[in-house]
Design a protein around this motif. Sequence first.
Motif, short mmCIF file in Angstrom:
data_model
loop_
_atom_site.label_atom_id
_atom_site.label_comp_id
_atom_site.label_asym_id
_atom_site.label_seq_id
_atom_site.Cartn_x
_atom_site.Cartn_y
_atom_site.Cartn_z
N GLN A 1 1.05 -1.84 -0.58
CA GLN A 1 0.21 0.15 0.24
C GLN A 1 1.04 1.12 0.07
O GLN A 1 0.52 1.88 -0.73
CB GLN A 1 -1.23 0.65 0.91
N GLN A 2 1.79 1.43 0.59
CA GLN A 2 2.54 2.24 0.69
C GLN A 2 3.36 3.23 -0.86
O GLN A 2 3.52 3.41 -0.98
CB GLN A 2 3.71 1.75 2.16
N LEU A 3 4.16 1.43 -1.24
CA LEU A 3 4.46 1.63 -2.86
C LEU A 3 3.48 2.04 -3.69
O LEU A 3 4.00 2.76 -4.57
CB LEU A 3 4.49 0.05 -2.78
N LEU A 4 2.35 1.87 -3.12
CA LEU A 4 1.25 1.81 -4.86
C LEU A 4 1.01 3.33 -4.39
O LEU A 4 1.03 4.39 -5.11
CB LEU A 4 0.10 1.13 -4.08
N ALA A 5 1.26 4.07 -2.50
CA ALA A 5 1.11 5.31 -2.73
C ALA A 5 2.59 5.77 -3.49
O ALA A 5 1.03 7.64 -3.10
CB ALA A 5 0.71 5.32 -1.13
#
Length: 471
Positions: A60-64
């Motif tokens: 999710q952090q990489l996606l954000a």
Amino acid sequence: MVETRIQSVHSMDYKYQQIYKNLKREILLRHFLPDQKLPSKRELAKTLNVSVNSINAAYQQLLAEGYIYAMERKGFFVEKLDAFPLSARSPETISPDLEEKSQSRKGWLSFSHMSIDRTLFPFENWLKCEHQALKMRQNMLDDDSSRYPQGIRSVRQTIARLLSITRGVKCFPEQIILGSGTQILLQILDGLIEENKVFALEEPGYQRVYRLLETLRRPVETVRLDVKGISIEAIRRINPSVVYVTPSHQFPTGIVMPISRRIQLLNWASEQADRYIIEDDYDSEFKYQTDAIPCLQGLDTYKRVIYFGTFSKSLLPGLRISYMILPEQLLRIARTRFSFLMQTCNVLTQITLQQFIDSGFYHKHIKSMRQIYETRRTRLIAAMRVQFGAAIKIYGINAGLHFLAEFDTKRSMDEILNRAAQEKLELYSLERCVLKAHYFTKKPTFIIGFANLANGSIDRAVQLLYRAIYQ
């Protein structure tokens, strides 16, 4: 392949943070190709022996941040990212030439003209004033500092009263602008003076001001000194719009500008509407044998003097409180042009300073320090004259926290400075105050500061200086 790229998690970071950092690094190194599918959350969790929640948080952090993208029912894929050129990749450590070099001064003795003796500062009284300020005016601490762009008005009132009594300054609180240093205030002033106006500085003089004006792309000329200070004849030849002077204790020579020269300078400024004098009164609190000489600003009936002062010498440099007093015509420009600026002085420090002055602690401290510094100055000069005899000439001893000492020696300035460093003696030459190459001294001359030299260290410091110069 993915399993070999991401190692087991052993870090003080949360597990998901370590997974996120590892994946981000591999993506940036292009070990994962654009549009390549990443392992499923369950698959990667099993491989790394962590929870699915940790993998999900990392994804999710990489996606954000845009390193990966998601496709419904298909999983996560690597984004198409332009590669950084090799020369732009950040090193693991900073380049050696950019590392801060800090030299230990433990065991050193100091002739620094920039130091004061902080061990004599009345910290208990200051803390008492800070406590009282907090008790009475703690509501000000959560105010936006944009409400006080020039500084808190009551603080400026106190400073105006103090300067009127001690320096003969004539001003209203509205004319005072506080700032966290002379250079900050000078940058504000630069925005009030028309472009391409020539500044003139004393030679030798204040190197930091000279370099700042050059950085601001101001035309800067330097003016040689005579026995009365800055030369009026040279000023007329150069024809600047702004002249920067230190009349009460010229830095670094110590010349005190007499009334005759002050009147000449004020009359010169009055001849044209766009001429100004910047008076830097940096250590005016300390005058010996006679009373303090009133400032140039107090004599100014033409509204041409811009007055600078600081509490760095009288209190502590680390408090970072300086002030500038503008003539009315420049104040109007400042109010219009710089109304958006935030005040750079700490609110708590401002109101503590006000309490410190209003309570009488400031006056008591200055009186005490003047006596202490005069004793040190007298003892140091006597010790140097005994040690060096006819080989020394001393200048500018009647004011401030430093004087000049010229030595008859065959050693060069650089050789003396190197030997002083070997002896753990902090020493500064007059050459550091030379602004342009045309100013030279015939004999090695040094700026001798005595504020941070305790009485018990004076004889030892003089002996080390003698060794650096002659032995």
